[in-house]
Enzyme design. Structure first.
Site, PDB file in Angstrom:
ATOM      1  CG  HIS A 283       8.990  -2.358 -13.025  1.00 49.41           C
ATOM      2  ND1 HIS A 283       9.508  -1.654 -13.966  1.00 49.41           N
ATOM      3  CD2 HIS A 283      10.311  -2.259 -12.170  1.00 49.41           C
ATOM      4  CE1 HIS A 283      10.708  -1.500 -14.171  1.00 49.41           C
ATOM      5  NE2 HIS A 283      11.272  -2.120 -13.106  1.00 49.41           N
TER       6      HIS A 283
ATOM      7  CB  SER B 298       3.181   5.855  -4.528  1.00 49.11           C
ATOM      8  OG  SER B 298       2.711   6.750  -5.699  1.00 49.11           O
TER       9      SER B 298
ATOM     10  CB  SER C 102       0.190   0.769   5.109  1.00 51.04           C
ATOM     11  OG  SER C 102       1.541   1.461   4.607  1.00 51.04           O
TER      12      SER C 102
ATOM     13  CE1 TYR D 195      -4.320   1.502   0.115  1.00 52.07           C
ATOM     14  CE2 TYR D 195      -3.219   2.884   1.673  1.00 52.07           C
ATOM     15  CZ  TYR D 195      -4.571   2.716   0.753  1.00 52.07           C
ATOM     16  OH  TYR D 195      -5.570   3.346   0.681  1.00 52.07           O
TER      17      TYR D 195
ATOM     18  CB  SER E 194      11.258   2.520  -7.487  1.00 55.34           C
ATOM     19  OG  SER E 194      12.154   2.547  -8.674  1.00 55.34           O
TER      20      SER E 194
ATOM     21  CG  ASP F 287      11.111  -3.250  -8.726  1.00 56.52           C
ATOM     22  OD1 ASP F 287      10.229  -3.563  -9.188  1.00 56.52           O
ATOM     23  OD2 ASP F 287      11.925  -2.011  -9.310  1.00 56.52           O
TER      24      ASP F 287
END
Length: 304
Positions: free
Chosen positions: A108, A26, A53, A24, A217, A83
């Site tokens: 991504h 962006s 979060s 949770y 990121s 990632d």
């Protein structure tokens, strides 16, 4: 460049699914809330126990589950953690917990393209990658617009992965601006290269380099530290000093004045070649898909 819009997507497809958003940050914030407001009734957010979060998710009226429970719950599981955490998270939790025939989605393509994650063969695997930060994905959706999304497929055992991906992209607002068909390889290469070299100038303008690094990121930030000095090196500095010297000693001014005396022939030829560059054509098409770019534009050719 194949582009799809809401008219090409069946929103009811994603509305009929149970969707688990893993993370949770962006993007997770934007995806979960946009899907909910698009009518996806069964959206949950998977978080680790004790996540800071949790309160934010609950305040938004969304359901929180631990990640293993969320993985078992979802017909579509969207991986929106950093990632560097995804490989272990998939191996430890998702691989053994996801439903047979479910869909595993990414925003991504790094872990799939470089085979850091090898999903189970029964899983549909697709990517829906908004071409903007999560706060823009959310704010554009709320004002009735959307951020363009990239769509790519890695595995389609159901034969329906593309339709699910289109429906998901439509649900987060991408179909309002355009859903661009691409590949995992193209998305990874352009995203990593673009973030490491461009350095997201707008974020730097807003709050300096630290602000930019906070907003991108971890992968891109690492690329900044390790690849940036290979672009702006001592050779670059020396060439910049030479250009500055041309300005200081009047050489540039003399050259420009001579060009004007000659009727600007070289200057006009360079301008014409630059205007015909594919970057101009493609850039114009892409900017048309992102109206927020031009709303506060500095240049309005009809006025100035």
């Amino acid at each position: 460049m194949r582009v799809y819009y809401d008219r090409d997507a069946d929103l009811n497809l994603i509305k009929s699914k149970k969707v688990s958003i893993i993370g949770y940050g962006s993007q997770g914030f934007a995806h979960a809330n946009n899907l909910k407001e698009s009518g996806v009734e069964e959206v949950v957010v998977g978080l680790r126990p004790g996540s800071t979060s949790t309160a934010k998710v609950e305040a938004a009226g969304l359901t929180v589950m631990d990640i293993e429970e969320a993985a078992r719950f979802g017909d579509v599981v969207m991986m929106l953690t950093p990632d560097e955490l995804q490989r272990q998270l998939y191996a430890d939790v998702l691989h053994g917990s996801m439903k047979e025939g479910a869909a595993l989605a990414f925003a991504h393509g790094l872990n799939i393209h470089f085979r850091l994650i090898e999903p189970r063969p029964d899983l549909d695997v697709f990517m829906v990658a908004p071409k903007g930060p999560g706060h823009t994905v959310r704010s554009e959706y709320q004002r009735g617009g959307g951020v363009p999304c990239l769509l790519a497929l890695a595995s389609d055992p159901s034969g329906n992965a593309k339709e699910i991906g289109l429906s998901y992209a439509s649900g987060i607002g991408g179909g309002r601006a355009g859903i661009i068909e691409t590949s995992f390889r193209e998305e990874v290469e352009t995203d990593l290269f673009g973030e490491q070299v461009k350095l997201i100038v707008d974020l730097m303008y807003e709050g300096g380099i630290a602000n930019m690094r906070y907003s991108i990121s971890n992968t891109a930030e690492y690329g900044d530290y390790t690849r940036g000095p290979r672009v702006i090196d001592e050779g670059t500095r020396e060439r910049m000093k030479t250009i500055l010297a041309d300005i200081q000693n009047g050489r540039f001014t003399t050259e420009w004045m001579t060009e004007n005396v000659a009727g600007q022939a070289s200057f006009k030829a360079m301008r014409a070649r630059a205007a015909e560059h594919p970057l101009e054509e493609v850039g114009e098409r892409l900017r048309a898909m992102m109206p927020w770019i031009t709303e506060a534009r500095l240049v309005d050719r009809s006025k100035n």
